[in-house]
Write a protein that holds these residues in place. Structure first.
Motif, PDB file in Angstrom:
ATOM      1  N   TYR A  73       3.685  59.090  77.563  1.00 13.11           N
ATOM      2  CA  TYR A  73       4.413  60.393  78.898  1.00 13.11           C
ATOM      3  C   TYR A  73       4.983  60.038  79.552  1.00 13.11           C
ATOM      4  O   TYR A  73       6.227  60.645  79.182  1.00 13.11           O
ATOM      5  CB  TYR A  73       3.267  61.804  78.658  1.00 13.11           C
ATOM      6  CG  TYR A  73       3.411  62.992  79.681  1.00 13.11           C
ATOM      7  CD1 TYR A  73       5.027  63.871  79.248  1.00 13.11           C
ATOM      8  CD2 TYR A  73       4.529  63.056  80.777  1.00 13.11           C
ATOM      9  CE1 TYR A  73       6.180  64.992  79.418  1.00 13.11           C
ATOM     10  CE2 TYR A  73       4.870  63.722  81.569  1.00 13.11           C
ATOM     11  CZ  TYR A  73       6.071  64.612  81.156  1.00 13.11           C
ATOM     12  OH  TYR A  73       6.237  65.649  81.342  1.00 13.11           O
ATOM     13  N   LEU A  74       4.220  59.146  80.285  1.00 14.50           N
ATOM     14  CA  LEU A  74       5.199  58.746  81.831  1.00 14.50           C
ATOM     15  C   LEU A  74       6.009  57.876  81.223  1.00 14.50           C
ATOM     16  O   LEU A  74       7.515  57.899  81.271  1.00 14.50           O
ATOM     17  CB  LEU A  74       4.014  58.258  82.615  1.00 14.50           C
ATOM     18  CG  LEU A  74       3.732  58.840  83.545  1.00 14.50           C
ATOM     19  CD1 LEU A  74       2.415  58.074  83.911  1.00 14.50           C
ATOM     20  CD2 LEU A  74       4.272  59.936  84.281  1.00 14.50           C
ATOM     21  N   GLN A  75       5.538  56.735  79.920  1.00  9.23           N
ATOM     22  CA  GLN A  75       7.002  55.533  79.342  1.00  9.23           C
ATOM     23  C   GLN A  75       7.648  56.371  78.148  1.00  9.23           C
ATOM     24  O   GLN A  75       8.917  56.137  78.503  1.00  9.23           O
ATOM     25  CB  GLN A  75       5.688  54.609  78.865  1.00  9.23           C
ATOM     26  CG  GLN A  75       6.755  53.735  77.808  1.00  9.23           C
ATOM     27  CD  GLN A  75       5.817  53.240  76.702  1.00  9.23           C
ATOM     28  OE1 GLN A  75       5.096  52.205  77.530  1.00  9.23           O
ATOM     29  NE2 GLN A  75       5.909  53.569  75.720  1.00  9.23           N
ATOM     30  N   ASN A  76       7.149  57.410  77.442  1.00 10.85           N
ATOM     31  CA  ASN A  76       8.165  57.559  76.835  1.00 10.85           C
ATOM     32  C   ASN A  76       9.186  58.935  76.702  1.00 10.85           C
ATOM     33  O   ASN A  76      10.592  58.767  76.771  1.00 10.85           O
ATOM     34  CB  ASN A  76       7.650  58.243  75.171  1.00 10.85           C
ATOM     35  CG  ASN A  76       6.877  56.582  74.541  1.00 10.85           C
ATOM     36  OD1 ASN A  76       6.835  55.902  74.935  1.00 10.85           O
ATOM     37  ND2 ASN A  76       5.822  57.452  73.952  1.00 10.85           N
ATOM     38  N   VAL A  77       8.130  60.198  77.758  1.00 14.35           N
ATOM     39  CA  VAL A  77       9.241  61.431  78.170  1.00 14.35           C
ATOM     40  C   VAL A  77       9.825  61.018  79.341  1.00 14.35           C
ATOM     41  O   VAL A  77      10.918  61.535  79.748  1.00 14.35           O
ATOM     42  CB  VAL A  77       7.875  62.136  78.235  1.00 14.35           C
ATOM     43  CG1 VAL A  77       9.262  63.808  78.620  1.00 14.35           C
ATOM     44  CG2 VAL A  77       7.812  62.027  77.091  1.00 14.35           C
ATOM     45  N   LYS A  78       9.330  60.423  81.390  1.00 11.39           N
ATOM     46  CA  LYS A  78       9.898  59.754  82.181  1.00 11.39           C
ATOM     47  C   LYS A  78      10.607  59.040  82.055  1.00 11.39           C
ATOM     48  O   LYS A  78      11.114  58.207  82.602  1.00 11.39           O
ATOM     49  CB  LYS A  78       8.644  60.650  83.081  1.00 11.39           C
ATOM     50  CG  LYS A  78       8.541  61.888  83.207  1.00 11.39           C
ATOM     51  CD  LYS A  78       7.360  61.468  84.980  1.00 11.39           C
ATOM     52  CE  LYS A  78       7.965  61.794  85.446  1.00 11.39           C
ATOM     53  NZ  LYS A  78       7.235  62.237  86.595  1.00 11.39           N
ATOM     54  N   LEU A  80       9.737  55.789  82.837  1.00 12.55           N
ATOM     55  CA  LEU A  80       9.150  54.581  83.785  1.00 12.55           C
ATOM     56  C   LEU A  80       8.474  53.785  83.291  1.00 12.55           C
ATOM     57  O   LEU A  80       7.805  53.359  82.254  1.00 12.55           O
ATOM     58  CB  LEU A  80       7.921  56.236  84.173  1.00 12.55           C
ATOM     59  CG  LEU A  80       8.127  57.158  85.250  1.00 12.55           C
ATOM     60  CD1 LEU A  80       7.497  57.729  86.352  1.00 12.55           C
ATOM     61  CD2 LEU A  80       9.267  56.746  86.444  1.00 12.55           C
ATOM     62  N   ASP A  81       8.749  52.807  84.383  1.00 11.47           N
ATOM     63  CA  ASP A  81       8.518  52.032  83.960  1.00 11.47           C
ATOM     64  C   ASP A  81       6.277  51.523  84.236  1.00 11.47           C
ATOM     65  O   ASP A  81       6.269  51.908  85.330  1.00 11.47           O
ATOM     66  CB  ASP A  81       8.484  50.274  85.145  1.00 11.47           C
ATOM     67  CG  ASP A  81       7.829  48.906  84.972  1.00 11.47           C
ATOM     68  OD1 ASP A  81       7.425  48.847  83.782  1.00 11.47           O
ATOM     69  OD2 ASP A  81       8.327  48.521  85.729  1.00 11.47           O
ATOM     70  N   VAL A  82       5.873  51.702  82.993  1.00  8.47           N
ATOM     71  CA  VAL A  82       4.457  51.725  83.251  1.00  8.47           C
ATOM     72  C   VAL A  82       3.502  50.335  82.931  1.00  8.47           C
ATOM     73  O   VAL A  82       3.283  49.921  82.082  1.00  8.47           O
ATOM     74  CB  VAL A  82       3.905  53.158  82.376  1.00  8.47           C
ATOM     75  CG1 VAL A  82       1.944  53.828  82.972  1.00  8.47           C
ATOM     76  CG2 VAL A  82       4.741  54.550  82.927  1.00  8.47           C
ATOM     77  N   THR A  83       2.261  50.346  83.938  1.00  9.85           N
ATOM     78  CA  THR A  83       1.806  49.769  83.414  1.00  9.85           C
ATOM     79  C   THR A  83       0.322  50.008  83.014  1.00  9.85           C
ATOM     80  O   THR A  83      -0.023  50.938  84.007  1.00  9.85           O
ATOM     81  CB  THR A  83       1.355  48.029  84.100  1.00  9.85           C
ATOM     82  OG1 THR A  83       2.379  47.492  84.668  1.00  9.85           O
ATOM     83  CG2 THR A  83       0.387  47.387  83.921  1.00  9.85           C
ATOM     84  N   ALA A  84      -0.654  50.326  82.088  1.00  9.73           N
ATOM     85  CA  ALA A  84      -1.478  51.076  82.144  1.00  9.73           C
ATOM     86  C   ALA A  84      -3.007  49.851  81.707  1.00  9.73           C
ATOM     87  O   ALA A  84      -2.826  48.795  80.949  1.00  9.73           O
ATOM     88  CB  ALA A  84      -1.550  52.246  81.069  1.00  9.73           C
ATOM     89  N   ILE A  85      -4.526  50.521  82.377  1.00 11.56           N
ATOM     90  CA  ILE A  85      -4.995  48.783  82.576  1.00 11.56           C
ATOM     91  C   ILE A  85      -6.015  50.404  81.621  1.00 11.56           C
ATOM     92  O   ILE A  85      -6.792  51.475  82.577  1.00 11.56           O
ATOM     93  CB  ILE A  85      -5.274  48.460  83.482  1.00 11.56           C
ATOM     94  CG1 ILE A  85      -5.419  49.458  84.474  1.00 11.56           C
ATOM     95  CG2 ILE A  85      -4.549  47.405  83.918  1.00 11.56           C
ATOM     96  CD1 ILE A  85      -6.432  48.451  86.365  1.00 11.56           C
ATOM     97  N   ASP A  86      -7.571  49.126  81.234  1.00 10.33           N
ATOM     98  CA  ASP A  86      -8.730  49.781  81.011  1.00 10.33           C
ATOM     99  C   ASP A  86     -10.420  49.018  80.597  1.00 10.33           C
ATOM    100  O   ASP A  86      -9.537  47.605  80.247  1.00 10.33           O
ATOM    101  CB  ASP A  86      -8.621  51.410  79.591  1.00 10.33           C
ATOM    102  CG  ASP A  86      -9.867  51.949  79.103  1.00 10.33           C
ATOM    103  OD1 ASP A  86      -9.938  53.424  79.680  1.00 10.33           O
ATOM    104  OD2 ASP A  86     -11.340  51.067  80.166  1.00 10.33           O
ATOM    105  N   GLY A  99       1.418  52.671  71.058  1.00 12.47           N
ATOM    106  CA  GLY A  99       3.267  51.976  71.544  1.00 12.47           C
ATOM    107  C   GLY A  99       3.336  51.903  72.689  1.00 12.47           C
ATOM    108  O   GLY A  99       4.412  51.511  73.457  1.00 12.47           O
ATOM    109  N   LEU A 100       2.657  51.834  73.728  1.00 12.36           N
ATOM    110  CA  LEU A 100       2.026  51.290  75.215  1.00 12.36           C
ATOM    111  C   LEU A 100       2.472  50.069  75.459  1.00 12.36           C
ATOM    112  O   LEU A 100       2.147  48.973  74.518  1.00 12.36           O
ATOM    113  CB  LEU A 100       0.846  51.709  76.125  1.00 12.36           C
ATOM    114  CG  LEU A 100       0.803  52.850  76.192  1.00 12.36           C
ATOM    115  CD1 LEU A 100      -0.742  52.999  76.878  1.00 12.36           C
ATOM    116  CD2 LEU A 100       2.044  53.051  77.642  1.00 12.36           C
TER     117      LEU A 100
END
Length: 236
Positions: A73-78, A80-86, A99-100
């Motif tokens: 949501y943050l990447q595609n709608v807002k 924003l430059d997002v780094t996601a980790i898990d 698609g992240l």
């Protein structure tokens, strides 16, 4: 770890006969969770998550991204430059398929030499602390990853309601843990059981005290419908 939670996410993403995840904690019976819930879109998210996403700005770190719904949501709608980790390699694989752009299999404690404007930890973000004594370790690490003026958006719940009351209105709290929000979690998926792990629910006042002890301001942003809340931590 067998990464069963991640396996469920990847099975759902790849249509590989996904099944419900069965969770059990040290204070609750078995409960079934549909993996589809982890793939919810913005409209399906609870108000605490929506509020957190509305406040998110700048360069973003999503800690414990799971299936990646918040980060997408943050990447595609807002935009924003997002780094996601898990820590789940299977979950990261699913996020890449969704698609992240920047998703990594790494523990936040091992993330170095990067700075962010917003760090989000959602779906009981304090859970990864494991035990109350680990607040120091995690808060100091998160603080080190913040840009000046940055913010940490984190949610949790006060689970005191889950304990029995005596006649005087006091609570029967088990004495085998340092803090009543310290639970152990077990996950079962497709008949296979994950190694038991520690998971922390923390009441707002305790989080606020821990934040202040580590040079962080703590603001109660909003409360949910079931003893849950969203807090914003900023540098003092």
């Amino acid at each position: 770890m067998k990464d069963l939670f991640g396996k469920a996410i990847l099975d759902y993403q790849t249509n590989n006969n996904p099944d419900d995840i069965i969770t059990e904690t040290s204070i609750s019976e078995e409960d079934e969770m549909s993996v589809a819930y982890l793939f919810r879109d913005y409209k399906q998210m609870p108000k605490i998550e929506k509020k957190a996403l509305s406040l998110t700005k700048g360069r973003v770190l999503d800690v414990g991204c799971g299936a990646g719904s918040h980060a997408l949501y943050l990447q595609n709608v807002k935009k924003l430059d997002v780094t996601a980790i898990d820590i789940s390699a299977n979950a990261v694989a699913a996020c890449k398929l969704r698609g992240l752009n920047d998703v990594r299999a790494i523990d936040v404690l091992e993330l170095n030499n990067e700075k962010f404007d917003t760090i989000i930890l959602l779906m009981n973000g304090t859970g990864i602390f494991g035990k109350l004594k680990n607040c120091t370790l995690y808060l100091e690490k998160l603080k080190s990853l913040l840009n000046p003026g940055g913010q940490i958006l984190i949610d949790s719940s006060d689970i005191i309601y889950m304990f029995d009351e005596d006649e005087d209105g006091g609570k029967w709290i088990p004495t085998d843990t340092e803090y009543y929000g310290e639970l152990t979690f077990t996950i079962t998926y497709k008949g296979e059981q994950e190694d038991t792990f520690d998971w922390l629910y923390i009441d707002y006042n305790t989080l606020q005290n821990a934040a202040h002890a580590h040079g962080l301001n703590c603001e109660l942003v909003t409360e949910g419908e079931h003893f849950d809340y969203l807090a914003k931590l900023t540098l003092q």
